[in-house]
Design an enzyme around this catalytic site. Sequence first.
Site, PDB file in Angstrom:
ATOM      1  N   TRP A  97      43.409  15.545 -20.236  1.00 50.21           N
ATOM      2  CA  TRP A  97      42.216  15.758 -19.407  1.00 50.21           C
ATOM      3  C   TRP A  97      40.951  15.608 -20.248  1.00 50.21           C
ATOM      4  O   TRP A  97      39.945  15.047 -19.805  1.00 50.21           O
ATOM      5  CB  TRP A  97      42.236  17.155 -18.785  1.00 50.21           C
ATOM      6  CG  TRP A  97      42.855  17.256 -17.425  1.00 50.21           C
ATOM      7  CD1 TRP A  97      44.058  17.807 -17.098  1.00 50.21           C
ATOM      8  CD2 TRP A  97      42.287  16.807 -16.182  1.00 50.21           C
ATOM      9  NE1 TRP A  97      44.273  17.734 -15.742  1.00 50.21           N
ATOM     10  CE2 TRP A  97      43.204  17.136 -15.156  1.00 50.21           C
ATOM     11  CE3 TRP A  97      41.101  16.179 -15.845  1.00 50.21           C
ATOM     12  CZ2 TRP A  97      42.962  16.830 -13.815  1.00 50.21           C
ATOM     13  CZ3 TRP A  97      40.852  15.871 -14.496  1.00 50.21           C
ATOM     14  CH2 TRP A  97      41.779  16.197 -13.514  1.00 50.21           C
ATOM     15  N   ASN A 154      39.930  29.333 -18.079  1.00 48.37           N
ATOM     16  CA  ASN A 154      39.825  28.084 -17.332  1.00 48.37           C
ATOM     17  C   ASN A 154      40.108  28.253 -15.839  1.00 48.37           C
ATOM     18  O   ASN A 154      39.428  27.662 -15.001  1.00 48.37           O
ATOM     19  CB  ASN A 154      40.768  27.026 -17.901  1.00 48.37           C
ATOM     20  CG  ASN A 154      40.546  25.666 -17.265  1.00 48.37           C
ATOM     21  OD1 ASN A 154      39.458  25.117 -17.333  1.00 48.37           O
ATOM     22  ND2 ASN A 154      41.576  25.119 -16.627  1.00 48.37           N
ATOM     23  N   GLU A 200      46.456  19.156 -20.784  1.00 51.48           N
ATOM     24  CA  GLU A 200      45.062  19.590 -20.949  1.00 51.48           C
ATOM     25  C   GLU A 200      44.332  18.718 -21.971  1.00 51.48           C
ATOM     26  O   GLU A 200      43.140  18.419 -21.815  1.00 51.48           O
ATOM     27  CB  GLU A 200      45.014  21.056 -21.384  1.00 51.48           C
ATOM     28  CG  GLU A 200      45.587  22.031 -20.367  1.00 51.48           C
ATOM     29  CD  GLU A 200      44.908  21.903 -19.015  1.00 51.48           C
ATOM     30  OE1 GLU A 200      43.661  21.922 -18.967  1.00 51.48           O
ATOM     31  OE2 GLU A 200      45.625  21.776 -18.002  1.00 51.48           O
ATOM     32  N   TRP A 236      32.756  20.773 -13.045  1.00 51.93           N
ATOM     33  CA  TRP A 236      31.882  21.139 -11.931  1.00 51.93           C
ATOM     34  C   TRP A 236      31.954  20.117 -10.801  1.00 51.93           C
ATOM     35  O   TRP A 236      31.960  20.487  -9.619  1.00 51.93           O
ATOM     36  CB  TRP A 236      30.447  21.335 -12.424  1.00 51.93           C
ATOM     37  CG  TRP A 236      30.249  22.731 -12.917  1.00 51.93           C
ATOM     38  CD1 TRP A 236      30.315  23.182 -14.203  1.00 51.93           C
ATOM     39  CD2 TRP A 236      30.014  23.878 -12.091  1.00 51.93           C
ATOM     40  NE1 TRP A 236      30.131  24.548 -14.232  1.00 51.93           N
ATOM     41  CE2 TRP A 236      29.938  24.996 -12.964  1.00 51.93           C
ATOM     42  CE3 TRP A 236      29.853  24.075 -10.730  1.00 51.93           C
ATOM     43  CZ2 TRP A 236      29.716  26.289 -12.482  1.00 51.93           C
ATOM     44  CZ3 TRP A 236      29.628  25.366 -10.254  1.00 51.93           C
ATOM     45  CH2 TRP A 236      29.566  26.450 -11.128  1.00 51.93           C
ATOM     46  N   TRP A 285      22.377  20.960   0.195  1.00 54.63           N
ATOM     47  CA  TRP A 285      22.703  22.235  -0.433  1.00 54.63           C
ATOM     48  C   TRP A 285      21.745  23.332   0.020  1.00 54.63           C
ATOM     49  O   TRP A 285      20.595  23.063   0.369  1.00 54.63           O
ATOM     50  CB  TRP A 285      22.637  22.103  -1.954  1.00 54.63           C
ATOM     51  CG  TRP A 285      23.606  21.131  -2.554  1.00 54.63           C
ATOM     52  CD1 TRP A 285      23.323  19.914  -3.095  1.00 54.63           C
ATOM     53  CD2 TRP A 285      25.025  21.289  -2.672  1.00 54.63           C
ATOM     54  NE1 TRP A 285      24.467  19.296  -3.540  1.00 54.63           N
ATOM     55  CE2 TRP A 285      25.528  20.125  -3.302  1.00 54.63           C
ATOM     56  CE3 TRP A 285      25.917  22.303  -2.316  1.00 54.63           C
ATOM     57  CZ2 TRP A 285      26.876  19.938  -3.581  1.00 54.63           C
ATOM     58  CZ3 TRP A 285      27.260  22.112  -2.596  1.00 54.63           C
ATOM     59  CH2 TRP A 285      27.738  20.959  -3.207  1.00 54.63           C
ATOM     60  N   TRP A 315      26.086  22.102  -7.275  1.00 55.49           N
ATOM     61  CA  TRP A 315      26.921  22.239  -8.478  1.00 55.49           C
ATOM     62  C   TRP A 315      26.115  22.121  -9.761  1.00 55.49           C
ATOM     63  O   TRP A 315      26.472  22.698 -10.793  1.00 55.49           O
ATOM     64  CB  TRP A 315      28.041  21.199  -8.473  1.00 55.49           C
ATOM     65  CG  TRP A 315      27.593  19.761  -8.431  1.00 55.49           C
ATOM     66  CD1 TRP A 315      27.411  18.989  -7.318  1.00 55.49           C
ATOM     67  CD2 TRP A 315      27.289  18.913  -9.546  1.00 55.49           C
ATOM     68  NE1 TRP A 315      27.002  17.721  -7.674  1.00 55.49           N
ATOM     69  CE2 TRP A 315      26.928  17.646  -9.035  1.00 55.49           C
ATOM     70  CE3 TRP A 315      27.288  19.098 -10.925  1.00 55.49           C
ATOM     71  CZ2 TRP A 315      26.554  16.572  -9.849  1.00 55.49           C
ATOM     72  CZ3 TRP A 315      26.927  18.033 -11.745  1.00 55.49           C
ATOM     73  CH2 TRP A 315      26.567  16.793 -11.206  1.00 55.49           C
TER      74      TRP A 315
END
Length: 469
Positions: free
Chosen positions: A270, A333, A267, A374, A298, A351
């Site tokens: 990341w 998360n 993590e 996202w 969208w 998004w």
Amino acid sequence: MENTPVLVWFRRDLRDHDHAALAAALASGRPVHCAFVFDRNILDALPTRNDRRVDFIHASLQQLDAALRSRGGGLIVRHGRATDELPRLAAELGVNAVYANRDYEPAAKARDAAVARQLAASGGSLQLFKDQAIFERDELLTGAGRPYTVFTPYKNAWLKRLSAADHAPLSAPGRFAPVPENLPTLADLGFAPTDLGELGIVPGMAGARQLWDEFRAGRIRRYGALRDFPAIRGVSYLSVHLRFGTISIRELVTAALAEQADSWLNELIWRDFYFMILDRFPQVVDRAFKPEYDAINWADWPEGLAAWQQGRTGYPLVDAAMRQLNHSGWMHNRLRMVVASFLCKDLGLDWRLGEKYFADQLNDFDLSANNGGWQWAASSGCDAQPWFRIFNPVTQSEKFDPEGKFIRRYVPELARVPDKFIHAPWTMGRLEQEALGIVIGRDYPGPIVDHAAAREQTLARYAVVKKAV
């Protein structure tokens, strides 16, 4: 020059230990001033004067000021536009060198460039240091000399390059310049106290230390097994402290390695990856990392967006997660992935709408991680997984909240629903609903969309884009 002071400009690094810019300033042998600017370019854009993040920063600065005063210094706090206040303060103090830790957000980089120009015009300089990442900028490149754009190869390169020196704590002896003034109050800044205390959020270095000690002592080695279950206290809850730098990333990496906590370390990697992506590809702030996905058609559905925001979609896990966010400013998360997938691939909404809502609501809002997450959910970002990955909100609920404990905590109207129906309460018969006093459509909404039908619409929406490539 030896007695000419230097200035450390604190930003998202609100601690007095293991701090790159502060260590470098102290090592210079010159008197060190410390400052923080409540930047009006940021504060004036906030939608409310009851902002938990401002409250958190203010309380963290009080701790930082106390720590610096115990070492002979203190914190100078200004309220204005940083591009004006920093050069002005440097001139007032007779400072010709300002030390700060590097930020990777486009607006922050532009701010720093403007400050550097003004300092240079008067013979000064802005010196930036690596502090919030282990590796940054061009330190990790592919064999072709380009930034990595997929996480796993980046992680492998990160681990291969890592040495003890990369995460060693940073400190240096030195001397501080005394500071006579006191910090402004929240009211002085035009803000009001919030409910941080009621939520159990302890700001500053003390709060970070409390959470870190608890996590390291009891859960860090079990993180991989516990992290996906929102009803269990399995994660570190350190995200807001990492966001504002009340704890050092180097300390966390050192501990993760010592504890052989590979899932936790993953993590942290990341986090570095998303910093790098934002720094090297700043267009992701408002455009898809994969440009073809900007062509997605969208849906235009304000009512669907509002239902998602309010936790009224009829899907219990999605609603519980959104209500957790609205109540506390934080979301687990796993649930961030679930609700993001639901917005983009069940509701068919852009998004960027979800990213903005999270940015407004999250105490730990960090542009790099928020944008990266996202775009991952929308399949438009740095992701090796196929675009047709679509989370099923019911099966996610069954897998990660099997007894519905988390759902019942945040969607209390479903408290009496039996476990076998808690994930899809609309499947109960009408008589059973009446007996429980929870009629779907009256006491709790029915599903806003049919997941199977929405999935087919999403596959068609993305297929059009992929065919055009």
